[in-house]
Design an enzyme around this catalytic site. Structure first.
Site, PDB file in Angstrom:
ATOM      1  N   LYS A  35       4.966  55.594   7.833  1.00 47.56           N
ATOM      2  CA  LYS A  35       4.007  56.524   8.528  1.00 47.56           C
ATOM      3  C   LYS A  35       3.494  57.324   7.187  1.00 47.56           C
ATOM      4  CE  LYS A  35       4.289  60.353  11.755  1.00 47.56           C
ATOM      5  NZ  LYS A  35       3.148  61.237  10.906  1.00 47.56           N
ATOM      6  N   TRP A  36       2.139  57.335   7.414  1.00 42.70           N
ATOM      7  CA  TRP A  36       1.335  57.532   6.228  1.00 42.70           C
ATOM      8  C   TRP A  36       0.828  59.110   6.323  1.00 42.70           C
ATOM      9  CZ3 TRP A  36       0.750  54.833   1.933  1.00 42.70           C
ATOM     10  CH2 TRP A  36       1.021  53.409   2.030  1.00 42.70           C
TER      11      TRP A  36
END
Length: 362
Positions: A35-36
């Protein structure tokens, strides 16, 4: 621009879940990916014409000229991608530095594009050539995306994925050290559904004891019916109370009762730990409440100072520098805690991790 999927498009969203989910409960399984922590961004490319749009479909193209230039060279001639814009400083993502890129002055944008260049990591495919992939399962979209973006080495990247829950758990534990935000799980058999929460997000959840040092009134508050809007939170650092974030999600009834609880603690700014910043007109390094920045222009940032005598336990996911990255969640009052004992030392620090290892999928 003439593509099989045209803007505006709202990106597919995620709903929170606790822990790495069991793939067997999501036939035919789940695909996990990092999850950026950046700006969600859809890319529409038709030859040399490129349009970048945000999560709320607003244009981002003008703020990232270096990314647009790279996409002209690196991406397929005609495609629509879902992904994330990010800025890395050293081996970590830096969201605050990324925020600086949204600036009205073209000269400032050009300077930042050179000083703090952004990158883009793609994690879904909406269209390729004349074909829309919206109705196709994620497993098929991912296979086509890997083929289309093979060999990318930056500043445009392809995110890594896995179907192994042990590896996903390892990513969740390790990648935070590079500034990432958790793990996303996507059903392998699901179509791309714009605006729908069909993905799952697994984020870090932590607690901290903080000092309540002030409050703001709610935007709907009136003289006849005052309502608390947010609590201003602090942590001590070498004897100085630093602003660390806010807690703001309350029911209407709780906004009334909290305000009644805090009234006896109200004090003048001249007697407050943050009185030194009372006259600031621009954001200062500590981002103390009541100071202005381009993100808050036009907003009423005034706050009611409180004697820093009450301690609150809050939930948070992770830090951005010396502040909570997102709004903290009110847990409970801690009358057993001494305010001066609430410092940064209690906060969990993730072990460092090289961002380059995450961006490489070889």
């Amino acid at each position: 621009m003439d593509l099989p999927v045209m803007p505006p498009v709202s990106p597919m969203l995620a709903k929170a879940t606790s822990g790495i989910p069991d793939p067997t409960k999501h036939a035919p399984g789940l695909s996990f990916e990092p999850k950026w922590d950046g700006f969600r961004c859809l890319v529409f490319k038709d030859g040399d014409e490129i349009e970048l749009t945000s999560r709320n479909t607003k244009p981002l193209t003008r703020y990232f000229p270096e990314v647009v230039a790279a996409m002209r060279e690196q991406l397929p001639d005609r495609c629509v991608l879902d992904g994330e814009l990010f800025v890395a400083v050293g081996s970590r993502l830096q969201f605050e530095v990324l925020q600086e890129r949204i600036h009205p002055a073209a000269s400032r944008v050009a300077m930042l594009a050179e000083a703090t260049p952004a990158g883009y990591v793609a994690f879904d495919l909406l269209a390729l050539g004349d074909t829309s992939f919206l109705d196709r399962p994620f497993a098929e979209r991912r296979a086509a995306l890997e083929e289309a973006l093979a060999g990318l080495d930056g500043p445009t990247y392809l995110t890594r994925t896995t179907t192994d829950t042990d590896e996903a758990q390892s990513w969740f534990e390790q990648f935070e050290g590079a500034g990432l935000d958790g793990v996303i799980a996507k059903p392998l058999g699901a179509a791309y559904q714009p605006g729908a929460r069909t993905m799952l997000k697994i984020k870090h959840q932590r607690t901290a004891d903080v000092v309540v040092a002030g409050y703001r009134l709610h935007k709907t508050s009136t003289t006849e019916k005052p309502l608390l809007g947010s609590l201003l939170l602090g942590l001590y650092d070498e004897g100085q109370l630093q602003h660390v974030g806010v807690s703001a999600s309350f029911t209407a009834a709780r906004r009334v009762t909290l305000l009644d609880e805090l009234r006896p603690l109200e004090t003048g700014i001249e007697d407050h730990p943050w009185q030194a910043w009372a006259g600031d007109a621009i954001a200062n390094p500590d981002r103390v409440p009541g100071t202005q920045s381009r993100w808050s222009a036009g907003k009423d940032l005034s706050f009611v100072p409180l004697r820093p005598e009450r301690v609150l336990e809050v939930g948070y996911d992770h830090m951005e520098g010396r502040r909570f990255r997102h709004t903290a969640q009110f847990k409970r009052w801690r009358p057993d805690r001494d305010p001066e004992s609430c410092g940064y030392g209690q906060l969990e620090e993730p072990v460092g991790y090289e961002l380059g290892k995450i961006l490489s999928i070889d």
